[in-house]
Design a protein around this motif. Structure first.
Motif, PDB file in Angstrom:
ATOM      1  N   MET A   1     -36.606  82.230 -32.546  1.00 36.67           N
ATOM      2  CA  MET A   1     -36.894  81.405 -31.639  1.00 36.67           C
ATOM      3  C   MET A   1     -36.423  79.894 -31.737  1.00 36.67           C
ATOM      4  N   ASP A   2     -35.224  79.311 -31.058  1.00 34.88           N
ATOM      5  CA  ASP A   2     -34.800  77.998 -31.574  1.00 34.88           C
ATOM      6  C   ASP A   2     -35.705  76.717 -30.317  1.00 34.88           C
ATOM      7  N   VAL A   3     -36.009  75.706 -30.585  1.00 33.35           N
ATOM      8  CA  VAL A   3     -36.624  74.768 -30.454  1.00 33.35           C
ATOM      9  C   VAL A   3     -35.452  73.282 -30.561  1.00 33.35           C
ATOM     10  N   PHE A   4     -34.730  73.032 -29.722  1.00 30.06           N
ATOM     11  CA  PHE A   4     -34.671  71.459 -29.840  1.00 30.06           C
ATOM     12  C   PHE A   4     -35.968  70.769 -30.214  1.00 30.06           C
ATOM     13  N   PHE A   5     -35.048  69.992 -30.465  1.00 31.70           N
ATOM     14  CA  PHE A   5     -36.553  68.809 -30.853  1.00 31.70           C
ATOM     15  C   PHE A   5     -35.644  67.851 -30.077  1.00 31.70           C
TER      16      PHE A   5
ATOM     17  N   ALA B   1     -29.111  72.959 -24.227  1.00 32.61           N
ATOM     18  CA  ALA B   1     -28.369  74.476 -23.308  1.00 32.61           C
ATOM     19  C   ALA B   1     -28.457  75.818 -24.082  1.00 32.61           C
ATOM     20  N   SER B   2     -28.395  75.953 -25.517  1.00 30.19           N
ATOM     21  CA  SER B   2     -27.931  76.958 -26.283  1.00 30.19           C
ATOM     22  C   SER B   2     -30.019  77.114 -27.390  1.00 30.19           C
ATOM     23  N   SER B   3     -30.798  76.553 -26.796  1.00 33.66           N
ATOM     24  CA  SER B   3     -32.008  76.676 -27.505  1.00 33.66           C
ATOM     25  C   SER B   3     -33.199  77.140 -25.863  1.00 33.66           C
ATOM     26  N   SER B   4     -34.023  78.278 -26.560  1.00 29.49           N
ATOM     27  CA  SER B   4     -34.893  78.749 -26.058  1.00 29.49           C
ATOM     28  C   SER B   4     -35.912  77.362 -25.707  1.00 29.49           C
ATOM     29  N   ALA B   5     -36.156  76.966 -25.983  1.00 32.09           N
ATOM     30  CA  ALA B   5     -37.106  75.356 -25.590  1.00 32.09           C
ATOM     31  C   ALA B   5     -37.255  74.518 -26.155  1.00 32.09           C
ATOM     32  N   MET B   6     -37.383  73.669 -25.863  1.00 37.11           N
ATOM     33  CA  MET B   6     -38.220  71.919 -26.027  1.00 37.11           C
ATOM     34  C   MET B   6     -39.253  71.907 -26.409  1.00 37.11           C
ATOM     35  N   LEU B   7     -39.035  71.418 -27.639  1.00 30.59           N
ATOM     36  CA  LEU B   7     -40.441  69.928 -28.171  1.00 30.59           C
ATOM     37  C   LEU B   7     -40.109  68.373 -28.217  1.00 30.59           C
TER      38      LEU B   7
ATOM     39  N   ILE C   1     -34.665  75.432 -19.210  1.00 33.01           N
ATOM     40  CA  ILE C   1     -35.209  75.604 -20.803  1.00 33.01           C
ATOM     41  C   ILE C   1     -36.697  75.729 -20.497  1.00 33.01           C
ATOM     42  N   PRO C   2     -38.214  75.954 -21.115  1.00 34.26           N
ATOM     43  CA  PRO C   2     -39.642  75.462 -20.823  1.00 34.26           C
ATOM     44  C   PRO C   2     -39.887  74.328 -21.780  1.00 34.26           C
TER      45      PRO C   2
ATOM     46  N   LYS D   1     -47.270  80.942 -27.155  1.00 38.56           N
ATOM     47  CA  LYS D   1     -47.753  81.910 -26.101  1.00 38.56           C
ATOM     48  C   LYS D   1     -46.930  81.449 -25.271  1.00 38.56           C
ATOM     49  N   HIS D   2     -46.119  81.127 -24.636  1.00 42.20           N
ATOM     50  CA  HIS D   2     -45.136  80.598 -24.318  1.00 42.20           C
ATOM     51  C   HIS D   2     -43.960  81.629 -23.980  1.00 42.20           C
ATOM     52  N   CYS D   3     -43.119  82.232 -25.241  1.00 42.22           N
ATOM     53  CA  CYS D   3     -42.665  82.995 -26.157  1.00 42.22           C
ATOM     54  C   CYS D   3     -42.939  84.951 -26.007  1.00 42.22           C
ATOM     55  N   ASP D   4     -44.012  84.803 -26.612  1.00 38.69           N
ATOM     56  CA  ASP D   4     -44.640  86.508 -26.607  1.00 38.69           C
ATOM     57  C   ASP D   4     -44.792  86.644 -25.229  1.00 38.69           C
ATOM     58  N   LYS D   5     -45.538  85.487 -23.562  1.00 36.90           N
ATOM     59  CA  LYS D   5     -45.517  86.260 -22.853  1.00 36.90           C
ATOM     60  C   LYS D   5     -43.925  86.655 -22.170  1.00 36.90           C
ATOM     61  N   ASN D   6     -42.917  85.666 -22.644  1.00 36.95           N
ATOM     62  CA  ASN D   6     -41.714  86.117 -21.796  1.00 36.95           C
ATOM     63  C   ASN D   6     -41.090  87.264 -22.537  1.00 36.95           C
TER      64      ASN D   6
END
Length: 134
Positions: free
Chosen positions: A1-5, A60-66, A91-92, A128-133
């Motif tokens: 999973m790609d996480v935008f930082f 926009a191409s990431s699965s989540a943002m930190l 995007i979460p 946890k969010h990834c696992d849930k979805n």
């Protein structure tokens, strides 16, 4: 999973940014996540349009943002704009506020999937969010 930082960049030196990147990237990797750092592929032309469009394309191409918002009294204009875009794109977003008082701010609460005090707490929630979805 790609996480935008996302984090404060303006008026910070390369040593600070590099140290932050290295630390966060290692923690994400340990959790099985891949960091997307817009600074690593930043276009040489840093005009506002090119720079913002570059960052938003990566977001926009990431699965989540930190988002790292741990510097008290810092003006996080870019990070806040990226939070809004992430929200619009569904995007979460996981925001680390450290010991700052940012967690109490209504607009941050509205645009964040989760607000935590530590990076580790945020990364755990991303997992946890990834696992849930799935």
């Amino acid at each position: 999973m790609d996480v935008f930082f996302a984090r404060a960049v303006d008026f910070r030196n390369e040593d600070q940014l590099s140290g932050e990147r290295t630390s966060i990237e290692a923690k994400l990797r340990e959790a099985g996540l891949i960091m997307v750092d817009p600074l690593l592929s930043e276009p040489p032309n840093r005009d506002p349009i090119t720079l913002v469009q570059h960052d938003l394309k990566l977001l926009a191409s990431s699965s989540a943002m930190l988002a790292l918002m741990t510097i008290p009294n810092r003006n996080y204009i870019g990070v806040c704009c990226e939070l809004v875009y992430a929200n619009v794109l569904h995007i979460p977003t996981f925001v680390c506020v450290g010991e700052s008082d940012y967690a109490a701010r209504p607009f941050l609460q509205y645009h964040s999937t989760f607000i935590g005090r530590t990076v580790e707490e945020c990364i755990s929630r991303i997992c946890k969010h990834c696992d849930k979805n799935r």
